[in-house]
Design a protein around this motif. Structure first.
Motif, PDB file in Angstrom:
ATOM      1  N   GLU A  18      15.250  -1.636  -2.258  1.00 24.56           N
ATOM      2  CA  GLU A  18      13.977  -2.234  -2.648  1.00 24.56           C
ATOM      3  C   GLU A  18      14.034  -3.755  -2.555  1.00 24.56           C
ATOM      4  O   GLU A  18      15.067  -4.372  -2.832  1.00 24.56           O
ATOM      5  CB  GLU A  18      13.602  -1.823  -4.069  1.00 24.56           C
ATOM      6  CG  GLU A  18      13.139  -0.383  -4.199  1.00 24.56           C
ATOM      7  CD  GLU A  18      12.476  -0.116  -5.529  1.00 24.56           C
ATOM      8  OE1 GLU A  18      12.736  -0.860  -6.499  1.00 24.56           O
ATOM      9  OE2 GLU A  18      11.671   0.833  -5.603  1.00 24.56           O
ATOM     10  N   GLU A  26       5.235  -6.723  -7.321  1.00 21.37           N
ATOM     11  CA  GLU A  26       5.393  -5.438  -6.647  1.00 21.37           C
ATOM     12  C   GLU A  26       6.718  -5.403  -5.897  1.00 21.37           C
ATOM     13  O   GLU A  26       7.304  -6.442  -5.597  1.00 21.37           O
ATOM     14  CB  GLU A  26       4.247  -5.217  -5.660  1.00 21.37           C
ATOM     15  CG  GLU A  26       2.869  -5.165  -6.280  1.00 21.37           C
ATOM     16  CD  GLU A  26       1.788  -5.079  -5.221  1.00 21.37           C
ATOM     17  OE1 GLU A  26       1.239  -3.975  -5.017  1.00 21.37           O
ATOM     18  OE2 GLU A  26       1.496  -6.114  -4.582  1.00 21.37           O
ATOM     19  N   PHE A  29       8.826  -3.164  -2.590  1.00 23.83           N
ATOM     20  CA  PHE A  29       8.664  -2.244  -1.470  1.00 23.83           C
ATOM     21  C   PHE A  29      10.032  -1.875  -0.917  1.00 23.83           C
ATOM     22  O   PHE A  29      11.039  -2.539  -1.189  1.00 23.83           O
ATOM     23  CB  PHE A  29       7.787  -2.862  -0.375  1.00 23.83           C
ATOM     24  CG  PHE A  29       8.493  -3.894   0.468  1.00 23.83           C
ATOM     25  CD1 PHE A  29       9.046  -3.549   1.699  1.00 23.83           C
ATOM     26  CD2 PHE A  29       8.626  -5.207   0.028  1.00 23.83           C
ATOM     27  CE1 PHE A  29       9.700  -4.482   2.482  1.00 23.83           C
ATOM     28  CE2 PHE A  29       9.275  -6.157   0.803  1.00 23.83           C
ATOM     29  CZ  PHE A  29       9.812  -5.795   2.024  1.00 23.83           C
ATOM     30  N   ASP A  57       9.821   3.800   8.160  1.00 24.28           N
ATOM     31  CA  ASP A  57       8.860   3.491   7.093  1.00 24.28           C
ATOM     32  C   ASP A  57       9.116   2.094   6.558  1.00 24.28           C
ATOM     33  O   ASP A  57      10.282   1.675   6.421  1.00 24.28           O
ATOM     34  CB  ASP A  57       9.003   4.492   5.945  1.00 24.28           C
ATOM     35  CG  ASP A  57       8.665   5.911   6.347  1.00 24.28           C
ATOM     36  OD1 ASP A  57       7.490   6.282   6.214  1.00 24.28           O
ATOM     37  OD2 ASP A  57       9.573   6.641   6.787  1.00 24.28           O
ATOM     38  N   TRP A  86       7.074   0.049   3.358  1.00 19.13           N
ATOM     39  CA  TRP A  86       6.030   0.027   2.351  1.00 19.13           C
ATOM     40  C   TRP A  86       5.019   1.146   2.635  1.00 19.13           C
ATOM     41  O   TRP A  86       5.378   2.301   2.584  1.00 19.13           O
ATOM     42  CB  TRP A  86       5.372  -1.349   2.274  1.00 19.13           C
ATOM     43  CG  TRP A  86       4.751  -1.621   0.922  1.00 19.13           C
ATOM     44  CD1 TRP A  86       4.855  -0.817  -0.186  1.00 19.13           C
ATOM     45  CD2 TRP A  86       3.975  -2.752   0.545  1.00 19.13           C
ATOM     46  NE1 TRP A  86       4.180  -1.385  -1.235  1.00 19.13           N
ATOM     47  CE2 TRP A  86       3.630  -2.570  -0.837  1.00 19.13           C
ATOM     48  CE3 TRP A  86       3.537  -3.887   1.209  1.00 19.13           C
ATOM     49  CZ2 TRP A  86       2.856  -3.506  -1.524  1.00 19.13           C
ATOM     50  CZ3 TRP A  86       2.768  -4.814   0.510  1.00 19.13           C
ATOM     51  CH2 TRP A  86       2.433  -4.624  -0.836  1.00 19.13           C
ATOM     52  N   ASN A  87       3.780   0.818   2.977  1.00 14.89           N
ATOM     53  CA  ASN A  87       2.764   1.838   3.222  1.00 14.89           C
ATOM     54  C   ASN A  87       2.517   2.062   4.716  1.00 14.89           C
ATOM     55  O   ASN A  87       1.472   2.598   5.102  1.00 14.89           O
ATOM     56  CB  ASN A  87       1.447   1.447   2.544  1.00 14.89           C
ATOM     57  CG  ASN A  87       1.586   1.305   1.044  1.00 14.89           C
ATOM     58  OD1 ASN A  87       2.051   2.218   0.362  1.00 14.89           O
ATOM     59  ND2 ASN A  87       1.229   0.140   0.523  1.00 14.89           N
ATOM     60  N   MET A  88       3.486   1.666   5.537  1.00 12.71           N
ATOM     61  CA  MET A  88       3.364   1.800   6.984  1.00 12.71           C
ATOM     62  C   MET A  88       4.451   2.738   7.503  1.00 12.71           C
ATOM     63  O   MET A  88       5.529   2.846   6.915  1.00 12.71           O
ATOM     64  CB  MET A  88       3.499   0.438   7.668  1.00 12.71           C
ATOM     65  CG  MET A  88       2.527  -0.613   7.170  1.00 12.71           C
ATOM     66  SD  MET A  88       0.885  -0.406   7.862  1.00 12.71           S
ATOM     67  CE  MET A  88       1.197  -0.940   9.546  1.00 12.71           C
ATOM     68  N   ARG A  89       4.163   3.397   8.612  1.00 19.37           N
ATOM     69  CA  ARG A  89       5.162   4.269   9.217  1.00 19.37           C
ATOM     70  C   ARG A  89       4.921   4.360  10.720  1.00 19.37           C
ATOM     71  O   ARG A  89       3.828   4.093  11.209  1.00 19.37           O
ATOM     72  CB  ARG A  89       5.118   5.667   8.594  1.00 19.37           C
ATOM     73  CG  ARG A  89       3.855   6.460   8.883  1.00 19.37           C
ATOM     74  CD  ARG A  89       3.889   7.804   8.184  1.00 19.37           C
ATOM     75  NE  ARG A  89       2.727   8.620   8.485  1.00 19.37           N
ATOM     76  CZ  ARG A  89       1.559   8.533   7.875  1.00 19.37           C
ATOM     77  NH1 ARG A  89       1.384   7.619   6.923  1.00 19.37           N
ATOM     78  NH2 ARG A  89       0.559   9.329   8.209  1.00 19.37           N
ATOM     79  N   GLY A 134      -0.794   2.507   9.228  1.00 22.47           N
ATOM     80  CA  GLY A 134      -0.923   2.735   7.795  1.00 22.47           C
ATOM     81  C   GLY A 134      -1.868   1.739   7.170  1.00 22.47           C
ATOM     82  O   GLY A 134      -2.433   0.862   7.840  1.00 22.47           O
ATOM     83  N   ARG A 135      -2.040   1.831   5.874  1.00 23.21           N
ATOM     84  CA  ARG A 135      -3.070   1.022   5.235  1.00 23.21           C
ATOM     85  C   ARG A 135      -2.708  -0.446   5.092  1.00 23.21           C
ATOM     86  O   ARG A 135      -3.585  -1.273   4.801  1.00 23.21           O
ATOM     87  CB  ARG A 135      -3.415   1.604   3.864  1.00 23.21           C
ATOM     88  CG  ARG A 135      -2.332   1.577   2.807  1.00 23.21           C
ATOM     89  CD  ARG A 135      -2.826   2.276   1.556  1.00 23.21           C
ATOM     90  NE  ARG A 135      -1.856   2.348   0.487  1.00 23.21           N
ATOM     91  CZ  ARG A 135      -1.723   1.412  -0.463  1.00 23.21           C
ATOM     92  NH1 ARG A 135      -2.485   0.332  -0.433  1.00 23.21           N
ATOM     93  NH2 ARG A 135      -0.823   1.572  -1.411  1.00 23.21           N
ATOM     94  N   ASP A 136      -1.450  -0.801   5.303  1.00 26.23           N
ATOM     95  CA  ASP A 136      -1.081  -2.210   5.149  1.00 26.23           C
ATOM     96  C   ASP A 136      -1.571  -3.088   6.295  1.00 26.23           C
ATOM     97  O   ASP A 136      -1.519  -4.317   6.186  1.00 26.23           O
ATOM     98  CB  ASP A 136       0.448  -2.358   5.012  1.00 26.23           C
ATOM     99  CG  ASP A 136       0.941  -1.805   3.689  1.00 26.23           C
ATOM    100  OD1 ASP A 136       0.143  -1.785   2.733  1.00 26.23           O
ATOM    101  OD2 ASP A 136       2.108  -1.387   3.618  1.00 26.23           O
TER     102      ASP A 136
END
Length: 322
Positions: A99, A113, A115, A146, A148-151, A188-190
């Motif tokens: 992390e 935060e 990630f 991967d 964070w919120n991406m892949r 992804g959403r990022d």
């Protein structure tokens, strides 16, 4: 006046899923990664899947690597022999960078935060002896990264061959191609953003950054290996590989292994010779094979790899042969 200069440009750092280049198997790394023509245990899945056809019994193995920058890399694999079909193998690898704190230009000290990032590979393998001298093998792999919120994800293919010539106590000639597949691109959403348009505060539209696609680290290997000494209790194997990657210059791996009664083994080698900018070099290793109870053998291997200005890397492998 015009000055000219010969400049060779490499593609270092331009491929996706770079964790696929990390060698698997403490035995193979102890031999400097010169394993394309040796490939007679489960680590053949990584170096040359044709070697799966040379297995004499089912095997299972677990590998742990303390990689550079505190990255953790683990790999597990197993293989079974099916009469008149061949050897079927399964493999799973995962890389974890741990992390990290999320920072932005507005909050360079951190947003509070955290990630993580990492990679995963799941593979199905097949190897078979087509004759008493020639073996063929292949892997089909699902690859994913991967952050964070991406892949990003894709499917890749490995192919290998292994031939034993009737010279020099059985000269093995191996060749393999690893990580042939489509390009990878993060999604992804990022990478989604809100953009204000026009003069009104309510004129907001959804948009996405268009990210680039990157090749997998395609690797071609050709290797030679032979037993320079082979007696009832003593064996000395020497091996050399020539490697052509798509993201760097060509290089060579070389190594040797001395084994006493196939119980205790000592290894040494040199990895990535002639590779431009490489920090890799000397490798050393040791292995022990012990019979728990017939026909189960327990195998433990350790390897040390010098990484120059970065740090040393330690490899640990544990296996069972049934």
């Amino acid at each position: 006046m015009v000055f000219s200069q010969n400049v060779t440009i490499t593609k270092t750092g331009t491929t996706a899923a770079s964790f696929l280049k990390i060698g698997v198997g403490a035995r193979s790394i102890g031999m400097g990664g010169a394993y394309t023509a040796v490939a007679n245990d489960l680590s053949a899945i990584y170096w040359n899947p044709a070697g799966l056809g040379r297995l004499s019994a089912p095997e299972a193995a677990f590998n742990h690597i303390d990689w550079i920058a505190d990255v953790k890399y683990d790999a597990a694999s197993t293989a079974i022999l099916i009469d008149d079909v061949g050897t079927i193998g399964l493999s799973f690898t995962t890389m974890d960078v741990g992390e990290m704190e999320v920072t932005t230009t507005e909050l360079p000290e951190g947003t509070g935060e955290r990630f993580s990032a990492g990679g995963t590979m799941i593979g199905l393998s097949f190897g078979k002896n087509l004759t008493d001298r020639f073996s063929f093998g292949m892997n089909v792999k699902y690859v994913r990264e991967d952050i964070w919120n991406m892949r990003s994800q894709t499917v890749a293919l490995d192919i290998g061959t292994l031939y034993t010539a009737d010279i020099l106590n059985g000269l093995n000639i191996g060749a393999s191609m690893s990580n042939f597949g489509s390009k990878m691109r993060l999604f992804g959403r990022d990478n989604r953003v809100l953009i204000k348009t026009g003069s009104g505060e309510q004129n907001i539209v959804n948009a996405e950054y268009e990210l680039g696609s990157y090749d997998l680290p395609l690797i071609f290997r050709v290797g030679l290996a032979t037993d320079m000494m082979k007696g009832e209790n003593n064996r000395l194997t020497v091996a050399v590989d020539a490697v052509h990657p798509n993201d760097n210059t060509e290089y060579m791996n070389s190594g040797l292994e001395y084994s006493w009664a196939e119980i205790v083994s000592i290894r040494g080698g040199w990895k990535s010779a002639f590779e431009r900018g490489s920090e890799q070099g000397l490798t050393l290793g040791i292995g022990l094979q012990y019979s728990l109870s017939a026909p189960i053998n327990f195998v433990i291997d350790y390897a040390y790899q010098d990484f120059g200005r970065l740090k040393e890397v330690h490899y640990f492998s544990f296996g069972l042969k049934f």
